[in-house]
Enzyme design. Sequence first.
Site, PDB file in Angstrom:
ATOM      1  N   GLU A  66      11.939 -69.135  -4.990  1.00  0.00           N
ATOM      2  CA  GLU A  66      11.295 -67.765  -4.516  1.00  0.00           C
ATOM      3  C   GLU A  66      10.758 -67.032  -5.293  1.00  0.00           C
ATOM      4  OE1 GLU A  66      14.845 -68.448  -3.499  1.00  0.00           O
ATOM      5  OE2 GLU A  66      15.134 -68.181  -1.903  1.00  0.00           O
TER       6      GLU A  66
ATOM      7  N   HIS B 195      15.457 -66.741  -9.452  1.00  0.00           N
ATOM      8  CA  HIS B 195      15.475 -67.245  -7.992  1.00  0.00           C
ATOM      9  C   HIS B 195      14.895 -68.303  -7.651  1.00  0.00           C
ATOM     10  CE1 HIS B 195      19.022 -65.080  -5.143  1.00  0.00           C
ATOM     11  NE2 HIS B 195      19.496 -65.511  -6.918  1.00  0.00           N
TER      12      HIS B 195
ATOM     13  N   CYS C  78      15.544 -61.822  -2.349  1.00  0.00           N
ATOM     14  CA  CYS C  78      14.107 -62.580  -1.782  1.00  0.00           C
ATOM     15  C   CYS C  78      13.199 -62.119  -0.545  1.00  0.00           C
ATOM     16  CB  CYS C  78      14.181 -64.550  -1.987  1.00  0.00           C
ATOM     17  SG  CYS C  78      15.003 -64.829  -3.603  1.00  0.00           S
TER      18      CYS C  78
ATOM     19  N   CYS D 182      17.144 -64.916   0.329  1.00  0.00           N
ATOM     20  CA  CYS D 182      18.938 -64.354   0.277  1.00  0.00           C
ATOM     21  C   CYS D 182      18.090 -62.781   0.420  1.00  0.00           C
ATOM     22  CB  CYS D 182      19.087 -64.396  -1.039  1.00  0.00           C
ATOM     23  SG  CYS D 182      18.624 -63.774  -2.863  1.00  0.00           S
TER      24      CYS D 182
END
Length: 157
Positions: free
Chosen positions: A63, A61, A94, A91
């Site tokens: 992040e 992801h 993260c 999420c």
Amino acid sequence: MKRDHMAQTNNAFDPLEVAFAQARMAGARGEVPVGAVIVREGAIIAAAGNRTLEDRDPTAHAEMLAIRAAAKALGSERLIGCDLYVTLEPCAMCAGAISFARLRRVYYAAPDPKGGAVDHGPRFFAQPTCHHAPDVYGGLRESEAGDMLRAFFAAKR
């Protein structure tokens, strides 16, 4: 969570605009268009867009990639004094990484009622088991981020 606040950063750049640019590049590669930027002392130290498909890595992801790059750049797993700008509410995975990295602030654009874990779902930073809770500011350029995500998924259908 806190709202309507922007970090005091050098006016020569807009970290959220850089995050949006990263999101657009991710979308152009066929990835879900999410971008993230980490700033310390008014300078961008890491920027990334989603790469889960490209890297064949479910943890890639934006992040997570930005946190990894920032930690490497600073030579520390603790990103003390750093702020994260991201185009979508993080999420749970993260949010956990944000907490362990000790990021100071999180600024996000679009809320994610289905997969978000900051202001939705498990509200990770409000849990008693959370090691560190950053200040969170959501809804920045929300409609722009939402439009980008909706257009991406509409094109996939």
